[in-house]
Design an enzyme around this catalytic site. Sequence first.
Site, PDB file in Angstrom:
ATOM      1  N   ILE A  69       0.847  -1.182   0.000  1.00 31.38           N
ATOM      2  CA  ILE A  69       0.000   0.000   0.000  1.00 31.38           C
ATOM      3  C   ILE A  69       0.886   1.236   0.000  1.00 31.38           C
ATOM      4  CG2 ILE A  69      -1.906   1.210   1.128  1.00 31.38           C
ATOM      5  CD1 ILE A  69      -2.501  -1.700   0.236  1.00 31.38           C
ATOM      6  N   GLY A 301     -10.799   1.033  -2.538  1.00 27.26           N
ATOM      7  CA  GLY A 301      -9.377   1.235  -2.799  1.00 27.26           C
ATOM      8  C   GLY A 301      -8.556   0.355  -1.867  1.00 27.26           C
ATOM      9  N   GLU A 302      -7.362   0.817  -1.507  1.00 27.50           N
ATOM     10  CA  GLU A 302      -6.470   0.109  -0.580  1.00 27.50           C
ATOM     11  C   GLU A 302      -5.932  -1.211  -1.145  1.00 27.50           C
ATOM     12  OE1 GLU A 302      -8.467  -0.645   3.127  1.00 27.50           O
ATOM     13  OE2 GLU A 302      -8.977   1.464   3.457  1.00 27.50           O
ATOM     14  N   GLY A 303      -6.249  -1.550  -2.385  1.00 27.30           N
ATOM     15  CA  GLY A 303      -5.892  -2.862  -2.896  1.00 27.30           C
ATOM     16  C   GLY A 303      -6.881  -3.932  -2.501  1.00 27.30           C
TER      17      GLY A 303
END
Length: 335
Positions: A69, A301-303
């Site tokens: 991240i 988001g954030e992966g």
Amino acid sequence: MSFSTLSEFATVLASAPHPDADARAAAQARNAQLTKPAGSLGRLEEIAIWYAAWRGEARPEVAAPQVIIFAGNHGITARGVSAFPAEVTVQMVANFEHGGAAINQLSRAAGANMSVHAIDLDRPTADFTEGPAMDEVDCVAALKTGWDAVDPEADLLVVGEMGIGNTTSAAAIANALYGGEAAAWVGRGTGVSDAGLKIKEDVVRAGVARHAGKDALGILAALGGRELAAMAGAIARARALRIPVILDGFICTAAAATLEAAQAGALDHCIAGHQSDEAAHRRLLAALGKEPLVALGLRLGEGSGAALTIPLVRAAVECLSGMATFAEAGVAAAG
């Protein structure tokens, strides 16, 4: 490989390795002999063969997935493009570091090693409606942060981001790369109001107009953020190391798109993990020719969406490598 300018980084992209044709052929031959009707595992078969070709093994395994991240702050937040203040970026980084975010749970569930890299949060990028978000030195430094964050021992990579205002940056990049009206690329992100959405459209339109004519990496510097450049650097390093990548949502995909625009085929080692609820993500994936593995209405988001599909990719690879062939099982194959 090393680079100190965007031109040198473009050369790195141009010299990146390709999938192993022998490994692909061997994986395809093995897949054809597994104890199942031909094609019965659908896209799982395609994923496994794609993975085998990039890892250079006919019977690979996913043993060391990595999630990285990157966090950055954006000068355009001062224009009111987000429902949250810029301080939230710092607060969420602390949350990541203490294991309290969704991506922490999803990484743990997927058996992935996760790390967080906050990039100059006390020094936001510039307002890209007034000048470039990053100069070349800043952009190259962020690319190197991503490049250096990839573990050479990893065998599957997910990159994610945190940065208040970065859906605006992603929309501007997509608009600059693929054209059309700014409104077609702008969404509500973290949940902006109608007034905030109009501000985002105006900001994207102004930024794209101001930086018209730049090449793909110039667009990344002019309209991106440090976390977007870091994601691009990590994706490029994964290619150099022949590590397959699962792309996350709109912001990650926009960052990745600059690589494809700079060098055709630069994302061949990448698969789209999911289609997010950000409307423009579908358009961006279509432009890149990437079909998402899942569509669950995520927009965090954030992966997170990509991490969620690590077990799916692992399952595909396990079927290729672990199933018995008809000969091994003593089962009569179809005539």
